[in-house]
Write a protein that holds these residues in place. Structure first.
Motif, mmCIF file in Angstrom:
data_model
loop_
_atom_site.group_PDB
_atom_site.id
_atom_site.type_symbol
_atom_site.label_atom_id
_atom_site.label_comp_id
_atom_site.label_asym_id
_atom_site.label_seq_id
_atom_site.Cartn_x
_atom_site.Cartn_y
_atom_site.Cartn_z
ATOM 1 N N SER A 80 0.876 -1.327 0.000
ATOM 2 C CA SER A 80 0.023 -0.027 -0.166
ATOM 3 C C SER A 80 0.956 1.265 -0.074
ATOM 4 C CB SER A 80 -0.693 -0.123 1.177
ATOM 5 O OG SER A 80 -0.181 0.218 2.540
ATOM 6 N N GLU A 81 0.235 2.500 -0.098
ATOM 7 C CA GLU A 81 1.126 3.670 0.103
ATOM 8 C C GLU A 81 1.344 3.871 1.274
ATOM 9 O OE1 GLU A 81 0.033 8.519 -1.073
ATOM 10 O OE2 GLU A 81 -1.362 6.975 -1.294
ATOM 11 N N THR A 82 0.703 3.496 2.421
ATOM 12 C CA THR A 82 1.499 3.544 3.602
ATOM 13 C C THR A 82 2.575 2.679 3.718
ATOM 14 O OG1 THR A 82 -0.811 4.065 4.568
ATOM 15 C CG2 THR A 82 0.781 3.299 6.069
ATOM 16 N N ASP A 83 2.621 1.314 3.304
ATOM 17 C CA ASP A 83 3.904 0.590 3.295
ATOM 18 C C ASP A 83 4.936 1.129 2.676
ATOM 19 O OD1 ASP A 83 2.161 -1.273 4.718
ATOM 20 O OD2 ASP A 83 1.407 -2.097 2.665
ATOM 21 N N ARG A 84 4.632 1.693 1.456
ATOM 22 C CA ARG A 84 5.660 2.386 0.597
ATOM 23 C C ARG A 84 6.443 3.423 1.408
ATOM 24 N NH1 ARG A 84 2.125 1.567 -3.180
ATOM 25 N NH2 ARG A 84 2.156 3.734 -3.840
ATOM 26 N N ALA A 85 5.484 4.287 1.949
ATOM 27 C CA ALA A 85 5.984 5.334 2.661
ATOM 28 C C ALA A 85 7.104 5.111 3.875
ATOM 29 C CB ALA A 85 4.923 6.264 3.221
ATOM 30 N N ALA A 86 6.567 4.108 4.837
ATOM 31 C CA ALA A 86 7.241 3.632 5.827
ATOM 32 C C ALA A 86 8.725 3.003 5.201
ATOM 33 C CB ALA A 86 6.601 2.503 6.523
ATOM 34 N N ARG B 11 10.966 6.190 4.432
ATOM 35 C CA ARG B 11 11.388 6.803 5.428
ATOM 36 C C ARG B 11 12.536 5.981 5.982
ATOM 37 N NH1 ARG B 11 7.168 5.477 9.406
ATOM 38 N NH2 ARG B 11 8.388 3.695 9.875
#
Length: 409
Positions: free
Chosen positions: A396-402, A405
């Motif tokens: 997900s976009e959240t997974d990729r953002a983490a 980071r």
């Protein structure tokens, strides 16, 4: 001028369509191998280090016109999707293994043992993925006393003997003007992958392909290698002359130079008759190729003033009409403007997502039923990271953002 290929959305259509390559290569030998597979239709996931990518991205100048991308990188990285991934981190290794599970072929050119430290060596992956074709390209192969040494093109040219054969007789050893050691290793790697695919088709089993640049270099010593094996004598440097055929060399003309290539005795006799050298036909020192090789200096000395008496265009026109091997010595400007090069489609323009175009040297393989497929221009660093991780792994976009980071992607 070649037509611009707008191919970004096309699905692979070549003979390797439906196969996926996990590409852990950089610089030239490995990327050239993978580009061949990609041109034949394989989908390629090129793994690059976040922030820097393939070393050749920094090999500038020159850059491709209108971009900051290096010409070196562009030459061997079309038809690939770039994913930034730090395989030195545990999270990166997990993602790599998940992508490998969805791949048919893995190509890598790390030093021996490096990928094993990350859990990505062949011995570690094969039990879990018995159908995986794993191709390793290194300087000296996976075994032997030099296995752990780094391999570089000029180093391999030196150790592999070609530099002892190249250059003027009294000059210094000379490397070839393009990185042939890298390129031959890439070609042999691609051939090995194609053979392994055929084996897997019959048995379902993958295998490890071990390509050493020095091995492939020794293999293409060709007639010069055989000349040594036949005589036990090191062949001398001959400049632009051929070791086994005379005359087959560069000659100065009135206004430049040409190559004269006379491959047999009837052709030499025809050359002599046409250009006022009939007396040589009856001279035993000139009558046969073996005699001409034995009297190389005399043949060269005799023909040099003959060729120097007329211009290059005069010679080329008459020699071509007589079907005697000859050719100009072209600059690269002349090569890419040559009518035969253009007619054969040896250049291809590929449209980039930003609307600019990049001109590349085309793949020389001509397949009548499944032609080479130009789909993707050389990618920007990490251009396809989100696309691949979303489509293939469902991140997900959240997974990729983490992951971004933490510097994993």
């Amino acid at each position: 001028m070649p037509d611009t290929v707008n191919a970004e959305s096309r699905q692979p259509s070549g003979p390797l369509a439906g196969l996926t390559v996990f590409d852990l290569t950089r610089v030239l030998a490995g990327p050239s191998c993978v580009q061949m597979l990609a041109d034949l239709g394989a989908a390629v996931i090129k793994i690059e280090k976040p922030g820097s990518g393939d070393d050749t991205r920094g090999f500038v100048p020159p850059s491709m016109p209108g971009t900051a991308e290096s010409a070196y990188f562009a030459g061997t990285n079309r038809n690939k999707r770039s994913v930034t991934l730090d395989i030195a981190q545990p999270e990166g290794q997990l993602i790599a293994r998940a992508l490998i599970a969805r791949s048919d072929i893995l190509v890598e050119n790390f030093k021996v043992g490096t990928l094993a430290r990350y859990g990505l060596g062949h011995a570690q992956l094969a039990p879990e993925h018995p159908g995986l074709i794993y191709c390793s390209i290194t300087g000296f192969g996976q075994t032997g006393p030099y296995a752990e040494r780094p391999g570089y093109d000029s180093l391999i040219q030196a150790m592999g003997g070609i530099m002892s054969l190249t250059g003027e007789p009294d000059g210094a050893p000379m490397k070839v003007g393009v990185p042939v050691a890298d390129l031959f290793a890439g070609l042999y790697g691609a051939i090995g992958v194609l053979a392994a695919l055929r084996h897997r088709e019959r048995t379902g089993q993958g295998q490890h392909i071990d390509i050493g640049m020095l091995d492939t270099h020794v293999a293409w010593l060709a007639n010069q290698g055989m000349n040594y094996l036949a005589t036990g004598q090191n062949p001398p440097r001959l400049g632009n002359q051929h070791p086994n055929i005379v005359p087959y060399q560069v000659f100065a003309t009135e206004d430049g130079h040409i190559v004269l290539s006379i491959g047999n005795d009837p052709t030499f006799a025809r050359f002599c008759r046409e250009f006022g050298l009939d007396h040589l036909c009856g001279d035993e020192r000139f009558a046969t190729n073996a005699a001409r090789v034995a009297n190389r200096a005399l043949v060269t000395e005799t023909l040099t003033p003959v060729l120097a008496a007329h211009s290059s265009s005069w010679w080329l026109g008459r020699l071509e009409a007589l079907k005697i091997g000859c050719g100009p010595i072209n600059t690269l400007e002349q090569v890419f403007a040559d009518a035969q090069v253009i007619a054969r489609g040896n250049l291809v323009d590929m449209a980039r997502p930003d609307g600019t175009s990049v001109r590349l040297v085309a793949n020389p393989v001509r397949l009548s039923a499944t032609p080479v497929d130009y789909r993707l221009p050389p990618p920007m660093l990490g251009e396809h990271t989100d696309e691949v991780l979303t489509d293939m792994l469902g991140l997900s976009e959240t997974d990729r953002a983490a992951l971004r980071r933490d510097g994993v992607i």
